[in-house]
Design an enzyme around this catalytic site. Structure first.
Site, mmCIF file in Angstrom:
data_model
loop_
_atom_site.group_PDB
_atom_site.id
_atom_site.type_symbol
_atom_site.label_atom_id
_atom_site.label_comp_id
_atom_site.label_asym_id
_atom_site.label_seq_id
_atom_site.Cartn_x
_atom_site.Cartn_y
_atom_site.Cartn_z
ATOM 1 N N GLY A 1 -52.849 2.555 -3.581
ATOM 2 C CA GLY A 1 -54.269 2.212 -3.624
ATOM 3 C C GLY A 1 -54.501 0.716 -3.672
ATOM 4 N N ASN A 2 -55.702 0.321 -3.303
ATOM 5 C CA ASN A 2 -56.071 -1.092 -3.343
ATOM 6 C C ASN A 2 -57.572 -1.224 -3.213
ATOM 7 O OD1 ASN A 2 -56.308 -0.920 -0.274
ATOM 8 N ND2 ASN A 2 -54.112 -0.649 -0.555
ATOM 9 N N SER B 1 -49.621 -6.736 -2.788
ATOM 10 C CA SER B 1 -48.825 -5.572 -2.399
ATOM 11 C C SER B 1 -47.758 -5.264 -3.444
ATOM 12 C CB SER B 1 -48.152 -5.879 -1.054
ATOM 13 O OG SER B 1 -47.407 -4.780 -0.625
ATOM 14 N N GLY B 2 -47.718 -4.008 -3.881
ATOM 15 C CA GLY B 2 -46.582 -3.532 -4.666
ATOM 16 C C GLY B 2 -46.479 -4.023 -6.094
ATOM 17 N N SER C 1 -52.085 -6.748 -0.168
ATOM 18 C CA SER C 1 -51.904 -5.341 0.162
ATOM 19 C C SER C 1 -51.654 -5.190 1.661
ATOM 20 C CB SER C 1 -53.176 -4.578 -0.221
ATOM 21 O OG SER C 1 -53.210 -3.360 0.480
ATOM 22 N N SER C 2 -50.745 -4.298 2.005
ATOM 23 C CA SER C 2 -50.432 -4.107 3.429
ATOM 24 C C SER C 2 -51.633 -3.543 4.189
ATOM 25 C CB SER C 2 -49.213 -3.193 3.585
ATOM 26 O OG SER C 2 -49.403 -2.014 2.847
ATOM 27 N N ASP C 3 -52.639 -3.041 3.477
ATOM 28 C CA ASP C 3 -53.838 -2.504 4.129
ATOM 29 C C ASP C 3 -54.917 -3.568 4.363
ATOM 30 O OD1 ASP C 3 -52.940 0.187 4.275
ATOM 31 O OD2 ASP C 3 -53.357 0.424 2.148
ATOM 32 N N HIS D 1 -59.397 1.844 -1.464
ATOM 33 C CA HIS D 1 -58.525 2.826 -0.804
ATOM 34 C C HIS D 1 -57.643 3.477 -1.863
ATOM 35 C CE1 HIS D 1 -55.756 4.764 1.848
ATOM 36 N NE2 HIS D 1 -54.757 3.940 1.595
ATOM 37 N N HIS E 1 -55.036 7.213 -2.722
ATOM 38 C CA HIS E 1 -54.442 8.463 -2.248
ATOM 39 C C HIS E 1 -54.776 9.542 -3.279
ATOM 40 C CE1 HIS E 1 -51.174 6.493 0.526
ATOM 41 N NE2 HIS E 1 -52.398 6.037 0.758
ATOM 42 N N ASP F 1 -76.165 13.135 -3.717
ATOM 43 C CA ASP F 1 -76.594 11.914 -4.405
ATOM 44 C C ASP F 1 -75.887 10.676 -3.850
ATOM 45 O OD1 ASP F 1 -78.377 13.125 -6.150
ATOM 46 O OD2 ASP F 1 -76.882 13.387 -7.731
ATOM 47 N N HIS G 1 -53.879 10.778 6.284
ATOM 48 C CA HIS G 1 -53.585 9.665 5.377
ATOM 49 C C HIS G 1 -54.343 9.863 4.062
ATOM 50 C CE1 HIS G 1 -53.418 4.943 4.975
ATOM 51 N NE2 HIS G 1 -53.062 5.565 3.871
ATOM 52 N N TYR H 1 -84.889 7.418 -8.718
ATOM 53 C CA TYR H 1 -83.929 7.833 -9.730
ATOM 54 C C TYR H 1 -83.507 6.616 -10.562
ATOM 55 C CZ TYR H 1 -79.515 9.575 -11.640
ATOM 56 O OH TYR H 1 -78.491 9.953 -12.466
HETATM 57 ZN ZN LIG Z 1 -52.859 4.521 2.050
#
Ligand SMILES: [Zn+2]
Length: 233
Positions: free
Chosen positions: A28-29, A45-46, A74-76, A95, A97, A120, A169, A227
């Site tokens: 995640g990131n 990353s990591g 992050s690699s993303d 992001h 998982h 909502d 993914h 709301y």
């Molecule tokens: Zn991913």
């Protein structure tokens, strides 16, 4: 330290994913953008979440050039940048998982709106991207993931449906800030889990009527929202 406040916001949004049980290990990131400067702050990353500090958050320009930070992003990152370029109102991307949203992504099945919690937050089903082609995977994979997401929203307002399931993914979510992107990721996981249970109880469960879906979405979003409390700032 460049963009200290944004880095702290991005750090906290990343930690929110951990607090809400959405990430395992370093999955995640979350990132956030300073639109004025055209700079994005993203998780490195990591690096384990429990060791993460604001100084380790990496700052990149919109081309992916690192302008501050000693660690690799992050690699993303390229996926995040593609979303910032095409979804001009968003301020943060998250992001994960997370278990149930990822299951729907792997099943390549949009999440129908079965209830008002979904309505909502997401105006319509949460869509799934098309599969990436062999050449897209072999090429600039993370960029192509972002391109596939943007293609999915060619006729859908990303501000009204701030989440997508990347086929095979996992989900990407976004929002006006890094914190709200993380919040939407948490809500998406809840919605994905409840939709799964709904179908388990009754495989013929029906989506909400358009009227009820619109009622719930529009009372929280848009010009006629009523709301919550009036914002004074
Ligand atoms: Zn991913």
């Amino acid at each position: 330290m460049l963009l200290k406040t944004l880095r702290e916001e991005v750090l906290d949004a990343n930690l929110e994913l951990v607090r809400r049980g959405l990430v395992l290990y370093t999955f995640g990131n979350v990132s956030g953008i300073d639109r004025g400067q055209g700079l994005v702050a993203i998780k490195p990353s990591g690096v384990p979440y429990e060791e993460l500090t604001a100084a380790q958050i990496v700052v990149s320009d919109l081309k992916g050039t690192i302008v501050d930070g000693n660690l690799r992003p992050s690699s993303d990152l390229a996926t995040h940048l593609e979303l910032y370029k095409h979804f001009s109102d968003i301020g943060g991307v998250a992001h994960t998982h997370s278990e149930f949203a990822t299951a729907w992504a792997q099943a390549e099945t949009p999440i129908p709106c079965y209830g008002t919690t979904h309505a909502d937050y997401f105006h319509g089903p949460v869509p799934v991207t098309e599969r990436l082609s062999g050449s897209e995977i072999a090429g600039d994979y993370e960029l192509e993931t972002g391109v596939a997401i943007c293609r999915t929203f060619s006729e859908t307002d990303p501000n009204a449906t701030p989440a997508v399931l990347v086929a095979g993914h996992a989900p990407f979510c976004w929002g006006p800030s890094a914190a709200e992107a993380a919040h939407n990721a948490v809500i998406l996981e809840y919605v994905a889990r409840v939709a799964y249970h709904t179908l388990t109880i009754n495989s013929e469960s029906r989506p909400l009527t358009r009227e009820l879906h619109d009622k719930h979405f529009l009372r929280k979003h848009g010009r006629n929202a009523y709301y919550g409390q009036v914002k004074t700032q």
